[in-house]
Design a protein around this motif. Structure first.
Motif, PDB file in Angstrom:
ATOM      1  N   VAL A 289       7.630  -8.671  -1.741  1.00  0.00           N
ATOM      2  CA  VAL A 289       6.238  -8.865  -1.164  1.00  0.00           C
ATOM      3  C   VAL A 289       6.320  -6.907  -1.299  1.00  0.00           C
ATOM      4  CG1 VAL A 289       4.576  -8.348   1.266  1.00  0.00           C
ATOM      5  CG2 VAL A 289       5.803 -10.245   0.477  1.00  0.00           C
ATOM      6  N   ALA A 290       4.921  -6.749  -1.445  1.00  0.00           N
ATOM      7  CA  ALA A 290       4.414  -5.306  -1.631  1.00  0.00           C
ATOM      8  C   ALA A 290       2.789  -5.409  -0.956  1.00  0.00           C
ATOM      9  CB  ALA A 290       4.067  -4.617  -3.226  1.00  0.00           C
ATOM     10  N   VAL A 291       3.030  -4.573  -0.102  1.00  0.00           N
ATOM     11  CA  VAL A 291       1.766  -5.087   1.239  1.00  0.00           C
ATOM     12  C   VAL A 291       1.587  -3.646   1.900  1.00  0.00           C
ATOM     13  CG1 VAL A 291       2.402  -5.527   3.163  1.00  0.00           C
ATOM     14  CG2 VAL A 291       0.610  -5.973   2.898  1.00  0.00           C
ATOM     15  N   ALA A 292       0.031  -3.367   1.256  1.00  0.00           N
ATOM     16  CA  ALA A 292      -0.588  -1.936   2.009  1.00  0.00           C
ATOM     17  C   ALA A 292      -1.712  -2.181   3.464  1.00  0.00           C
ATOM     18  CB  ALA A 292      -1.848  -1.862   1.238  1.00  0.00           C
ATOM     19  N   THR A 293      -1.185  -1.481   4.177  1.00  0.00           N
ATOM     20  CA  THR A 293      -1.760  -1.993   5.620  1.00  0.00           C
ATOM     21  C   THR A 293      -2.774  -0.861   6.434  1.00  0.00           C
ATOM     22  OG1 THR A 293      -1.164  -3.039   7.650  1.00  0.00           O
ATOM     23  CG2 THR A 293       0.312  -2.176   7.038  1.00  0.00           C
ATOM     24  N   ASN A 294      -3.614  -0.729   6.497  1.00  0.00           N
ATOM     25  CA  ASN A 294      -4.917  -0.315   7.744  1.00  0.00           C
ATOM     26  C   ASN A 294      -4.624  -0.614   8.775  1.00  0.00           C
ATOM     27  OD1 ASN A 294      -6.278   1.963   7.649  1.00  0.00           O
ATOM     28  ND2 ASN A 294      -8.726   0.359   7.738  1.00  0.00           N
ATOM     29  N   ILE A 295      -4.040  -1.463   9.220  1.00  0.00           N
ATOM     30  CA  ILE A 295      -3.827  -2.486  10.983  1.00  0.00           C
ATOM     31  C   ILE A 295      -1.923  -2.103  11.391  1.00  0.00           C
ATOM     32  CG2 ILE A 295      -6.317  -2.903  10.542  1.00  0.00           C
ATOM     33  CD1 ILE A 295      -4.620  -5.593  10.477  1.00  0.00           C
ATOM     34  N   ARG A 296      -2.312  -2.699  11.707  1.00  0.00           N
ATOM     35  CA  ARG A 296      -0.923  -2.451  13.236  1.00  0.00           C
ATOM     36  C   ARG A 296      -0.341  -3.979  12.636  1.00  0.00           C
ATOM     37  NH1 ARG A 296      -1.199   1.165  18.306  1.00  0.00           N
ATOM     38  NH2 ARG A 296      -1.447   3.162  17.256  1.00  0.00           N
ATOM     39  N   HIS A 297      -1.196  -5.272  12.638  1.00  0.00           N
ATOM     40  CA  HIS A 297      -0.941  -6.197  12.849  1.00  0.00           C
ATOM     41  C   HIS A 297      -0.324  -7.070  10.992  1.00  0.00           C
ATOM     42  CE1 HIS A 297      -1.215  -6.458  17.385  1.00  0.00           C
ATOM     43  NE2 HIS A 297      -0.709  -7.408  17.473  1.00  0.00           N
ATOM     44  N   TYR A 298       0.227  -7.821  11.053  1.00  0.00           N
ATOM     45  CA  TYR A 298       0.338  -8.993   9.595  1.00  0.00           C
ATOM     46  C   TYR A 298       0.421 -10.006  10.392  1.00  0.00           C
ATOM     47  CZ  TYR A 298       2.736  -9.224   5.334  1.00  0.00           C
ATOM     48  OH  TYR A 298       2.597  -9.713   3.870  1.00  0.00           O
ATOM     49  N   ALA A 299       1.232 -10.903   9.733  1.00  0.00           N
ATOM     50  CA  ALA A 299       1.229 -12.561   9.416  1.00  0.00           C
ATOM     51  C   ALA A 299       0.554 -12.977  10.284  1.00  0.00           C
ATOM     52  CB  ALA A 299       2.791 -12.416   9.873  1.00  0.00           C
ATOM     53  N   GLY A 300      -0.369 -13.417   9.982  1.00  0.00           N
ATOM     54  CA  GLY A 300      -1.749 -13.826  10.871  1.00  0.00           C
ATOM     55  C   GLY A 300      -1.143 -13.563  12.420  1.00  0.00           C
ATOM     56  N   GLY A 301      -0.742 -12.207  12.451  1.00  0.00           N
ATOM     57  CA  GLY A 301      -0.840 -11.869  14.239  1.00  0.00           C
ATOM     58  C   GLY A 301       0.466 -11.549  14.751  1.00  0.00           C
ATOM     59  N   MET A 302       1.394 -12.061  14.062  1.00  0.00           N
ATOM     60  CA  MET A 302       2.779 -12.234  14.902  1.00  0.00           C
ATOM     61  C   MET A 302       3.342 -11.228  14.414  1.00  0.00           C
ATOM     62  SD  MET A 302       3.634 -16.711  13.917  1.00  0.00           S
ATOM     63  CE  MET A 302       2.879 -16.500  12.217  1.00  0.00           C
TER      64      MET A 302
ATOM     65  N   GLU B 288      -4.389   7.180   6.417  1.00  0.00           N
ATOM     66  CA  GLU B 288      -2.914   7.199   6.106  1.00  0.00           C
ATOM     67  C   GLU B 288      -3.212   5.973   6.103  1.00  0.00           C
ATOM     68  OE1 GLU B 288       0.050   9.846   6.383  1.00  0.00           O
ATOM     69  OE2 GLU B 288       0.631   8.373   7.690  1.00  0.00           O
ATOM     70  N   MET B 289      -2.880   5.593   5.053  1.00  0.00           N
ATOM     71  CA  MET B 289      -1.902   3.566   5.081  1.00  0.00           C
ATOM     72  C   MET B 289      -0.147   3.334   4.967  1.00  0.00           C
ATOM     73  SD  MET B 289      -5.080   1.448   3.628  1.00  0.00           S
ATOM     74  CE  MET B 289      -7.459   2.015   4.460  1.00  0.00           C
ATOM     75  N   ASP B 290      -0.330   2.742   5.186  1.00  0.00           N
ATOM     76  CA  ASP B 290       1.597   2.246   5.061  1.00  0.00           C
ATOM     77  C   ASP B 290       1.784   1.399   3.808  1.00  0.00           C
ATOM     78  OD1 ASP B 290       2.396   3.942   7.109  1.00  0.00           O
ATOM     79  OD2 ASP B 290       2.679   2.472   8.215  1.00  0.00           O
ATOM     80  N   MET B 291       2.143   1.295   2.745  1.00  0.00           N
ATOM     81  CA  MET B 291       2.418   0.173   1.630  1.00  0.00           C
ATOM     82  C   MET B 291       4.076  -0.123   2.188  1.00  0.00           C
ATOM     83  SD  MET B 291       2.183  -0.898  -1.190  1.00  0.00           S
ATOM     84  CE  MET B 291       1.443  -0.459  -2.201  1.00  0.00           C
ATOM     85  N   TRP B 292       4.060  -1.348   2.379  1.00  0.00           N
ATOM     86  CA  TRP B 292       5.917  -1.880   2.679  1.00  0.00           C
ATOM     87  C   TRP B 292       6.273  -2.736   2.146  1.00  0.00           C
ATOM     88  CZ3 TRP B 292       8.299  -1.419   7.023  1.00  0.00           C
ATOM     89  CH2 TRP B 292       8.324  -0.838   8.050  1.00  0.00           C
ATOM     90  N   LEU B 293       7.198  -2.408   1.464  1.00  0.00           N
ATOM     91  CA  LEU B 293       8.123  -3.074   0.374  1.00  0.00           C
ATOM     92  C   LEU B 293       9.143  -4.063   0.833  1.00  0.00           C
ATOM     93  CD1 LEU B 293       8.206  -0.792  -2.192  1.00  0.00           C
ATOM     94  CD2 LEU B 293       6.777  -1.433  -2.062  1.00  0.00           C
ATOM     95  N   LEU B 294       9.243  -5.439   0.697  1.00  0.00           N
ATOM     96  CA  LEU B 294      10.194  -6.048   1.194  1.00  0.00           C
ATOM     97  C   LEU B 294      10.828  -6.756  -0.228  1.00  0.00           C
ATOM     98  CD1 LEU B 294       8.395  -8.082   3.563  1.00  0.00           C
ATOM     99  CD2 LEU B 294       9.315  -6.195   3.554  1.00  0.00           C
ATOM    100  N   SER B 295      12.242  -6.671   0.153  1.00  0.00           N
ATOM    101  CA  SER B 295      12.688  -6.376  -1.524  1.00  0.00           C
ATOM    102  C   SER B 295      13.787  -8.186  -1.361  1.00  0.00           C
ATOM    103  CB  SER B 295      14.481  -5.470  -0.817  1.00  0.00           C
ATOM    104  OG  SER B 295      14.141  -4.609  -1.406  1.00  0.00           O
ATOM    105  N   GLY B 296      14.234  -8.424  -2.185  1.00  0.00           N
ATOM    106  CA  GLY B 296      14.800 -10.300  -2.681  1.00  0.00           C
ATOM    107  C   GLY B 296      14.632 -11.049  -3.226  1.00  0.00           C
TER     108      GLY B 296
END
Length: 315
Positions: free
Chosen positions: A199-212, A225-233
């Motif tokens: 997964v590579a996801v850019a987020t403007n907010i705090r929550h993700y995964a359906g709010g979980m 500013e936003m965050d890009m999260w990179l999840l390896s695997g």
């Protein structure tokens, strides 16, 4: 008198919202609003209707639906003086969760009125909007497994919305069994990171995964500013580990999850990939160019949610 449009998505959520929409008019009129009602026919229609409301100088569009509807209406209001007000009634309502609002359901049918009262007399704020390949987004833009799954399941029949979390989880696990990630080149503000990611996801907010999951605990909606999260695997085991880490908050210290703050970003691969914006499928590509339109959207948000802003406007 302020002029508002109630724009509702009849296909949103687990429960039909149409019969409850008119109940919102009275509390808004009491607060000094003149209200009209319109029904969306499609995502494109929602964007066009919102844009027309902005052209006609409405003070606000009250979007009744889920995160997809929110993003579609926001797209039509960009760079205008018309504010977005969200009355959550979707399957997932992460924008509402972010702001502490309770979504509509048959067991919480009065929430539409209560949320309308919360937003009726608040100050107008301004938030950032992301652009992914020139497609606006308010919450996230993602590449990889989440986008792959969303492209498989959307649009969903209302039956599957009643089991949305297990349906999404089961579909994700199934897809991860056969899909093993992407070799990505990721530029954030000109700095290159390369690797194999689920997964590579850019987020403007705090929550993700359906709010979980609280993906980016310090995210602000108006800080340019936003965050890009990179999840390896590359396996279903990696996907499951990331899911449980995200829910538990362990991703913040995991060496398999990387956060890259950015103003501009580019995600690129030699293979074409799926893209999701605000939880809706978008046109796939072999690249995703992401930038920020700073404070480009006016919104009405609950007073208790102003901690999400760096510079709240106060009259």
């Amino acid at each position: 008198m302020r002029k508002g449009l109630l724009l509702y998505n009849p296909a949103a959520g687990r429960y039909p919202v149409r019969r409850y929409v008119r109940g919102i008019i009275h509390p808004l009129k009491e607060a000094g609003w003149s209200i009209e009602i319109a029904e969306t026919l499609s995502g494109t229609h929602a964007t066009q209707t919102a844009h027309q409301a902005a052209t006609e100088k409405y003070d606000a569009v009250f979007a009744i639906g889920g995160d997809g509807t929110v993003g579609q209406v926001a797209s039509g209001l960009l760079d205008s003086d018309t504010a977005l007000a969200v009355l959550p009634a979707g399957t997932t309502n992460v924008w509402a969760i972010e702001q502490g609002q309770k979504p509509f359901s048959w067991f919480n049918w009065w929430s539409l009125r209560e949320n309308a009262k919360l937003l009726a007399n608040v100050d107008v704020q301004q938030v950032d909007v992301g652009m992914c390949n020139d497609h606006p987004f308010l919450l996230w833009a993602g590449v990889g497994l989440d986008a792959h799954t969303i492209n498989k399941i959307e649009p969903r029949h209302r039956f599957f919305k009643h089991i949305s979390v297990p349906h999404f989880f089961a579909t994700t696990v199934w897809e991860a069994t056969f899909w093993h990630g992407l070799d990505l080149r990721v530029w954030t503000d000109g700095q290159l990171v390369e690797g194999h990611y689920l997964v590579a996801v850019a987020t403007n907010i705090r929550h993700y995964a359906g709010g979980m999951s609280v993906l980016s605990p310090e995210a602000l909606l108006d800080d340019n500013e936003m965050d890009m999260w990179l999840l390896s695997g590359n396996s279903v085991a990696d996907a499951l580990r990331h899911f449980f880490d995200l829910v538990a908050g362990r991703h913040l210290t995991s060496d398999q999850a990387r956060r890259l703050p950015f103003h501009t970003a580019r995600v690129e691969s030699d293979a074409a990939f799926s893209i999701q914006v605000d939880g809706d499928p978008a046109l796939g590509s072999s690249h995703a160019d992401i930038n920020i339109k700073h404070r480009a959207l006016k919104i009405l948000m609950p007073k208790d949610a102003l901690y999400l802003l760096k510079n709240p406007n106060k009259s």
